[in-house]
Enzyme design. Structure first.
Site, PDB file in Angstrom:
ATOM      1  CD  GLU A 268      -0.572  -7.095  -2.858  1.00  0.00           C
ATOM      2  OE1 GLU A 268      -1.635  -6.506  -2.613  1.00  0.00           O
ATOM      3  OE2 GLU A 268       0.363  -7.177  -2.037  1.00  0.00           O
TER       4      GLU A 268
ATOM      5  CG  ASP B  50       4.482  -0.671  -3.951  1.00  0.00           C
ATOM      6  OD1 ASP B  50       4.693  -1.806  -3.513  1.00  0.00           O
ATOM      7  OD2 ASP B  50       3.759   0.158  -3.368  1.00  0.00           O
TER       8      ASP B  50
END
Length: 487
Positions: free
Chosen positions: A175, A13
């Protein structure tokens, strides 16, 4: 493309920002503390770990060492002379996201404020030209799961009603939103398809920050799904403007072994270039040449301050690590079964060797994916043993008398097996558990590393390797020296 990550092994991420000639990168840390590692670079290729954003108990405390809990995707941004980092602790998700700030990215960072009323994951901060700050995040439910609100990042106070911004392009699990402005366009970057083999990066644009956002006809702009590329699961990206163009950081994995293939070290951070065509970004995965990083660590703990790479599941290492009585460090047993006193580093390589010199009878060297999937070499009761835990199965594979000296060097080694005929791989990797006499590695047991992979265990993390006290003992583990190197 380069199959070499810019930051390897369990650094998922990624988020990046640029300030002057420097770039700063942060990653998710999940149940490990300190949280959110932060790196600095001058060229986007070579990165140096400069600290951890959430490195104090007043910033983050976790209830346990449970796998894939804790800190989910962070975003780092710079505005008006300050760095801001926003993230989500999944353990307190209903209280909103966490925002901290600092003038120096190496710290100290402030105590977090929370965005009560904005509930979800993957938060992003964006300042428009008039100074308005927008928080955008993934709620995970509803017809428009990508949400947005005006916010005061200094206090976490919401200054508007949260509203739906986007439903994505139709793929699963939209997302990882990020908002950018380039020229007259606002851009919404998303991760879609889930963080497994269907992972993608998509982008949309609008003339206003509030939308509506029009999808790129070429979406997804990055995906390796249904390809034979050695890097898979590519997604969850962030864009950054460089001195002479744009670039993208994104996560990917390097699966190995027999079908369905297994990624062993978690999700890693990769780099690509970006060109703009008709005001749409086009990803160029060949724009940068990435060389493997030096990941070696030789630590005999000369200072009370631990190296920045040391982490622990569910606990800050300073809670249970102190100077040893005759050098090295003492690792105190955990006072509760919910936490482990495991002092560890992230495994960043596909072929590696880790060795820990400990006081005999006090410690074990552990390879951990989560509390239900780990392997260890234990020095206990005058013997050295190889032990594995795979879900409910807990077994000692082999045991031998110890070397009979006050200290013993425990070792774990991982290597990629040679392909069998037709290129078939018999194992994900070969994990060897043993100990060292002189310079000779004495193997006690060898196992298929697939059992310590995400595809088997589930979750979102990667492997770590480190030392902890033996269970059931009140005295600490004494760690004299630790060595890790790529093979």
């Amino acid at each position: 493309m380069s199959a070499t990550p810019i930051v390897g092994g369990f650094h998922p991420d990624p988020s990046v920002c640029r300030v002057g000639d420097d770039y700063y990168l942060v990653n998710s840390s999940f149940e490990y503390l300190p949280g959110v590692p932060i790196f600095r670079s001058r060229d986007l290729v070579a990165w140096q770990l400069i600290g951890n954003v959430l490195d104090r108990e007043d910033q983050l405390v976790l209830p346990s060492s449970a796998g894939s809990s804790g800190i989910f995707a962070p975003t780092i941004r710079h505005h008006d002379g300050r760095f801001f980092m926003i993230t989500t602790s999944i353990n307190t998700v209903s209280d909103g996201h966490l925002i901290v700030s600092a003038t120096d990215p190496a710290g100290p960072w402030t105590t977090p404020v929370q965005t009560r009323g904005a509930v979800g994951i993957d938060p992003d901060l964006f300042w428009d030209e008039d100074g308005t700050c927008y928080l955008t995040w993934a709620s995970g439910w509803g017809e428009t799961p990508i949400m947005q609100v005006v916010i005061d990042p200094g206090t976490g106070t919401l200054h508007s009603e949260p509203r739906g911004l986007s439903r994505g392009t139709g793929l699963a699990h939209p997302e990882g939103p990020h908002i950018y402005r380039r020229g007259d366009w606002y851009y919404l970057l998303l991760a879609e398809g889930g963080t497994e083999r269907g992972h993608t990066v998509t982008i949309s644009r609008s003339r206003t920050v509030a939308g509506p956002y029009e999808g790129n006809p070429a979406n997804p702009i990055l995906s390796h799904r249904s390809t034979a590329d050695p890097v898979q699961n590519t997604g969850h990206a962030d864009l950054v403007e460089t001195a002479d163009g744009w670039a993208m950081v994104y996560l990917g994995v390097r699966p190995v072994g027999p079908s369905p293939s297994f990624h062993l070290n978690g999700r890693e951070t990769f780099l690509a270039g970006v060109e703009w065509v008709d005001d749409w970004p086009v990803v160029d995965e060949t724009a940068f040449e990435v060389q493997p990083r030096d990941t070696s660590l030789e630590d005999d703990f000369p200072s009370p301050e631990l190296d920045r790479r040391w982490i622990a599941p569910g606990r800050h290492p300073r809670e249970f690590v102190s100077a040893g009585p005759d050098g090295g460090v003492a690792i105190q047993p955990s006072p509760s079964p919910e936490h482990r006193s495991l002092l560890a580093i992230r495994v960043e390589d596909q072929n590696w060797d880790a060795r820990a010199t400990v006081a005999a009878g006090t410690a074990r060297l552990v390879l951990r994916l989560d509390d239900s999937h780990w392997a260890a070499v234990e020095s206990q009761g005058g013997a050295v043993s190889a032990r594995v835990v795979m879900g409910p199965a807990d077994q000692t594979l082999a045991s031998t008398p110890g070397p009979g000296s006050p200290d013993v060097t425990l070792a774990i080694r991982a290597t990629q097996p040679a392909p069998e005929p037709w290129g078939r791989m018999a194992a994900a990797d070969n994990l060897e558990l043993g100990y060292v006499i002189g310079q000779d590695f004495q193997v006690l047991a060898s196992i298929d590393g697939r059992y310590f992979s995400t595809e088997v265990a589930g979750g979102f993390t990667g492997r770590v390797v480190g030392v902890e006290p033996l269970p059931g003992r009140a005295d600490p583990a004494i760690l004299r020296r630790f060595e890790y190197r790529a093979l």
